[in-house]
Motif scaffolding. Structure first.
Motif, PDB file in Angstrom:
ATOM      1  N   ARG A  32      45.446  32.453  34.618  1.00 20.37           N
ATOM      2  CA  ARG A  32      44.932  33.339  33.590  1.00 20.37           C
ATOM      3  C   ARG A  32      45.044  34.773  34.075  1.00 20.37           C
ATOM      4  O   ARG A  32      45.196  35.030  35.268  1.00 20.37           O
ATOM      5  N   LEU A  33      44.933  35.713  33.138  1.00 17.52           N
ATOM      6  CA  LEU A  33      45.052  37.119  33.515  1.00 17.52           C
ATOM      7  C   LEU A  33      43.984  37.542  34.509  1.00 17.52           C
ATOM      8  O   LEU A  33      44.164  38.527  35.235  1.00 17.52           O
ATOM      9  N   LEU A  34      42.880  36.812  34.541  1.00 17.62           N
ATOM     10  CA  LEU A  34      41.846  37.109  35.525  1.00 17.62           C
ATOM     11  C   LEU A  34      42.429  37.225  36.926  1.00 17.62           C
ATOM     12  O   LEU A  34      42.049  38.102  37.704  1.00 17.62           O
ATOM     13  N   TRP A  35      43.363  36.339  37.259  1.00 15.79           N
ATOM     14  CA  TRP A  35      43.906  36.302  38.619  1.00 15.79           C
ATOM     15  C   TRP A  35      44.630  37.605  38.992  1.00 15.79           C
ATOM     16  O   TRP A  35      44.236  38.258  39.974  1.00 15.79           O
ATOM     17  N   PRO A  36      45.699  38.010  38.308  1.00 18.81           N
ATOM     18  CA  PRO A  36      46.381  39.236  38.727  1.00 18.81           C
ATOM     19  C   PRO A  36      45.506  40.486  38.608  1.00 18.81           C
ATOM     20  O   PRO A  36      45.609  41.399  39.435  1.00 18.81           O
ATOM     21  N   VAL A  37      44.636  40.526  37.604  1.00 15.86           N
ATOM     22  CA  VAL A  37      43.774  41.698  37.440  1.00 15.86           C
ATOM     23  C   VAL A  37      42.808  41.822  38.610  1.00 15.86           C
ATOM     24  O   VAL A  37      42.674  42.886  39.223  1.00 15.86           O
ATOM     25  N   VAL A  38      42.122  40.739  38.935  1.00 15.13           N
ATOM     26  CA  VAL A  38      41.135  40.786  40.014  1.00 15.13           C
ATOM     27  C   VAL A  38      41.807  40.919  41.373  1.00 15.13           C
ATOM     28  O   VAL A  38      41.341  41.673  42.242  1.00 15.13           O
ATOM     29  N   ASP A  39      42.901  40.214  41.577  1.00 15.93           N
ATOM     30  CA  ASP A  39      43.576  40.261  42.877  1.00 15.93           C
ATOM     31  C   ASP A  39      44.006  41.685  43.224  1.00 15.93           C
ATOM     32  O   ASP A  39      43.812  42.150  44.355  1.00 15.93           O
ATOM     33  N   VAL A  40      44.598  42.402  42.280  1.00 17.95           N
ATOM     34  CA  VAL A  40      45.005  43.781  42.539  1.00 17.95           C
ATOM     35  C   VAL A  40      43.772  44.659  42.763  1.00 17.95           C
ATOM     36  O   VAL A  40      43.758  45.525  43.653  1.00 17.95           O
ATOM     37  N   ALA A  41      42.717  44.444  41.979  1.00 20.27           N
ATOM     38  CA  ALA A  41      41.489  45.222  42.153  1.00 20.27           C
ATOM     39  C   ALA A  41      40.931  45.059  43.567  1.00 20.27           C
ATOM     40  O   ALA A  41      40.505  46.035  44.199  1.00 20.27           O
ATOM     41  N   LEU A  42      40.957  43.831  44.066  1.00 20.29           N
ATOM     42  CA  LEU A  42      40.450  43.575  45.415  1.00 20.29           C
ATOM     43  C   LEU A  42      41.299  44.279  46.463  1.00 20.29           C
ATOM     44  O   LEU A  42      40.772  44.816  47.453  1.00 20.29           O
ATOM     45  N   GLN A  43      42.622  44.280  46.262  1.00 19.45           N
ATOM     46  CA  GLN A  43      43.479  45.002  47.198  1.00 19.45           C
ATOM     47  C   GLN A  43      43.152  46.497  47.202  1.00 19.45           C
ATOM     48  O   GLN A  43      43.113  47.131  48.252  1.00 19.45           O
ATOM     49  N   LEU A  44      42.897  47.053  46.017  1.00 18.37           N
ATOM     50  CA  LEU A  44      42.645  48.492  45.906  1.00 18.37           C
ATOM     51  C   LEU A  44      41.360  48.916  46.596  1.00 18.37           C
ATOM     52  O   LEU A  44      41.276  50.029  47.124  1.00 18.37           O
ATOM     53  N   VAL A  45      40.357  48.039  46.615  1.00 16.81           N
ATOM     54  CA  VAL A  45      39.074  48.421  47.231  1.00 16.81           C
ATOM     55  C   VAL A  45      38.947  47.887  48.647  1.00 16.81           C
ATOM     56  O   VAL A  45      37.880  47.947  49.249  1.00 16.81           O
ATOM     57  N   ARG A  46      40.039  47.354  49.188  1.00 16.16           N
ATOM     58  CA  ARG A  46      40.091  46.867  50.575  1.00 16.16           C
ATOM     59  C   ARG A  46      39.206  45.640  50.798  1.00 16.16           C
ATOM     60  O   ARG A  46      38.796  45.362  51.927  1.00 16.16           O
ATOM     61  N   ALA A  47      38.934  44.910  49.727  1.00 11.30           N
ATOM     62  CA  ALA A  47      38.227  43.632  49.865  1.00 11.30           C
ATOM     63  C   ALA A  47      39.248  42.547  50.185  1.00 11.30           C
ATOM     64  O   ALA A  47      40.463  42.769  50.124  1.00 11.30           O
ATOM     65  N   VAL A  48      38.775  41.379  50.522  1.00  9.95           N
ATOM     66  CA  VAL A  48      39.636  40.260  50.892  1.00  9.95           C
ATOM     67  C   VAL A  48      39.547  39.198  49.798  1.00  9.95           C
ATOM     68  O   VAL A  48      38.480  38.609  49.577  1.00  9.95           O
ATOM     69  N   GLY A  49      40.647  38.953  49.110  1.00  8.15           N
ATOM     70  CA  GLY A  49      40.669  37.957  48.042  1.00  8.15           C
ATOM     71  C   GLY A  49      40.811  36.553  48.593  1.00  8.15           C
ATOM     72  O   GLY A  49      41.734  36.272  49.362  1.00  8.15           O
ATOM     73  N   VAL A  50      39.912  35.677  48.204  1.00  5.45           N
ATOM     74  CA  VAL A  50      39.914  34.287  48.677  1.00  5.45           C
ATOM     75  C   VAL A  50      40.268  33.380  47.506  1.00  5.45           C
ATOM     76  O   VAL A  50      39.471  33.203  46.578  1.00  5.45           O
TER      77      VAL A  50
END
Length: 578
Positions: A82-100
């Motif tokens: 779902r679009l949730l995945w690419p939207v959230v994954d990029v957001a996490l990269q931008l804020v230096r969080a770690v996507g699990v």
């Protein structure tokens, strides 16, 4: 030792992919990034442009900062395509969080265990059912995790749309915008961007730490080999929680500008391709086996086998890629002869871009030559080693001993665990798994993978499992290609239930011919002395396959232990001969 060009990959690795993503969105805001195909749909329900993707991810990122997410914090995503995945994954990269990434097909206990292992502070999911399962676990280690759901509010969680809407409102405030810009500007290539849990086919899953450098270098290596650009169209249907879709798919798209059809239900992939008409098609071997089966059925019924391909993946595919497991040589050769070149590839979560065939040098008996930025050598014991580089993972999450064991003593070479041979032209041939060697009671050690691959070269055999640890000789368990067997039965005018059909003498004779062909090329000690056909169809849901469709041997060995025992018991019985 073999290597491939490194200059481009090394240069690209110095800039986090998320920053290149923002630059692309600014240049091509109105170009299509995703066309979303809901379950069962033949046409997309919506289109997401690069500009819209950027805006949604920035809004999500602003809300993450407002929630107190700091650099290095782990945030889990438990969702399908779902679009949730690419939207959230990029957001996490931008804020230096770690996507699990968590597989949506995982059992509740597995989900809770990985949330606990990663120490996730926040969870994004697309299912209220997952929320209920996590709450029902009553595990204090995950009780404090905040949950955002891409579904209706249930009183205990935050709806994803509300989350992003609040983020968009925050960005209208200069203070919030400045805070986000500062966080993005602080990105460094060696920050950990993701934890990708290995599938655990031989043990408990481990979280591979994937850096921004790894993401950028891998995308550059893939794009260079495949010569992908913004005019290409692809299909996204594999789980984002696996490296194949998350990196080979999404990260390569972020770099190249290639658009994609986002397929919510992977069983709809051929239906979607017929409408979307991709130019590049990446999949697991089982997808290409289904294409092969369709072409064989077309031949048998007097139809054009090329039509069987184009009606399923569209007429515009210029190349396809296959990875995750070995693609049967018969399948690759047949589809290539019909105009669909398939580039077999090889990699691991720990170093995704190890080797791939090239368009101008396809070999169906190897996984190709090393990819740009990758250097390999064969150890004295035959294990394939990969030189540590920008494309290599940073280690296993909270597992220093496992991390050390993943490399040679000097820390320079990644141990793949695979046995391999390096051909004269630099191509790699994978010959087995170091830890999956079958030790017979005679002391002979057998690599099962090549034997199993040869057995599945039959049009009727979908999966083959060699067995023989501690025994005098090897035997095999075979699962069949149902469509091919059913088509054969129709031609033979056999109308039987599936369980009876799999026991039919004529079918066993056909399979025996393939076993005999395989045995003829093996040393006498390695030959399959007996085999059994199961009417079961191996699957991820059944536990016999990993999410990337590799065999889970420990499950199969346990589940089919009576079958294996019966094969050996039958071989030990006297034949009655004098």
């Amino acid at each position: 030792m073999a290597t491939a060009s490194t200059d481009t990959v090394a240069i690209m690795a110095e800039t986090p992919l998320a920053l290149r993503f923002l630059a692309r969105c600014d240049r091509f805001p109105d170009s299509v990034a995703y066309a979303v195909y809901p379950t069962g749909a033949r046409t997309p329900s919506r289109v997401l442009t690069w500009g819209e993707w950027r805006d949604a991810s920035l809004a999500c990122a602003a809300r993450l900062l407002a929630a107190g997410i700091e650099p290095g914090d782990r945030v889990a995503i438990l969702a399908g395509n779902r679009l949730l995945w690419p939207v959230v994954d990029v957001a996490l990269q931008l804020v230096r969080a770690v996507g699990v990434g968590l597989y949506p097909t995982s059992a509740p206990a597995q989900i809770v265990a990985l949330l606990q292992d990663s120490g996730a502070r926040l969870l994004f999911t697309d299912s209220v059912a997952h929320v209920a399962e996590i709450r029902a676990a009553s595990d204090p280690a995950v009780a404090g995790i905040a949950i955002v759901v891409d579904a209706a509010r249930d009183g205990e969680v935050v709806p994803f749309t509300a989350w992003c809407d609040e983020g968009a409102r925050l960005l209208r405030d200069r203070g919030a915008t400045t805070k986000l810009e500062a966080r993005i500007a602080s990105l460094v290539p060696d920050d950990v961007a993701a934890l990708i849990y290995t599938s655990g086919s031989t043990g408990e899953p481990k979280g591979a730490c994937i850096s921004h450098r790894y993401l950028a270098a891998s995308a550059a290596s893939i794009a260079e080999v495949l010569r992908i650009d913004g005019d290409d169209r692809s299909v996204s249907f594999l789980p984002y929680s696996h490296a194949a879709e998350r990196i080979f798919g999404q990260c390569t798209r972020m770099l190249s500008g290639m658009s994609a059809a986002l397929v919510e239900d992977p069983t709809d992939v051929f239906r979607v391709c017929e409408h979307f008409q991709p130019t590049v098609f990446g999949g697991l071997p089982r997808l290409f086996e289904r294409l092969y089966e369709a072409t064989e059925i077309a031949r048998a019924t007097g139809s054009d086998p090329r039509d069987a391909i184009s009606s399923r993946i569209g007429p515009d595919v210029r190349l396809a890629t296959s990875g995750g497991a070995a693609l049967p040589q018969r399948v690759a050769e047949t589809l290539d002869a019909l105009g669909l070149p398939i580039l077999g590839a090889y990699g691991q979560t720990e170093h995704l871009c190890i080797a791939m065939n090239r368009v101008d040098a396809i070999r169906f008996d190897t996984v190709g030559t090393p990819m740009p930025g990758t250097t390999v050598r064969i150890a004295d014991d035959g294990e394939l080693l990969v030189l540590r580089s920008a494309l290599t993972f940073s280690g296993y999450w909270n597992k220093p001993d496992d991390t050390r064991a993943a490399f040679t003593d000097d820390g320079l070479w990644l141990r793949t665990g695979d046995q391999a041979a390096l051909e004269a032209d630099g191509a790699l041939r994978i010959t087995g798994r170091v830890k999956e060697l079958i030790a017979l009671s005679t002391g002979r050690k057998i690599a099962p993978l090549p034997i199993e691959a040869a057995l599945t070269d039959s049009p009727f055999v979908a999966h083959a499992v060699c067995h023989g640890e501690g025994r005098k000789f090897p035997v095999a368990l075979l699962a069949l290609r149902r469509d091919m067997v059913t088509a054969w039965a129709t031609a033979q005018q056999l109308s039987l239930p599936w369980s009876e059909l799999t026991r039919h003498a004529a079918l066993h004779a056909l399979v025996q011919e393939q076993v005999d062909r395989v045995n003829a090329a093996l040393a006498r000690t390695d030959r399959i002395q007996s085999f059994a056909i199961t009417d079961a169809e191996f699957s991820v849901a059944g536990g016999e396959l990993t999410p990337t469709l590799k065999l889970v041997r420990r499950v199969i060995d346990t589940r089919f232990a009576p079958v294996f025992d019966a094969l050996y018991a039958a071989a030990a019985r006297p034949t009655g001969d004098a």
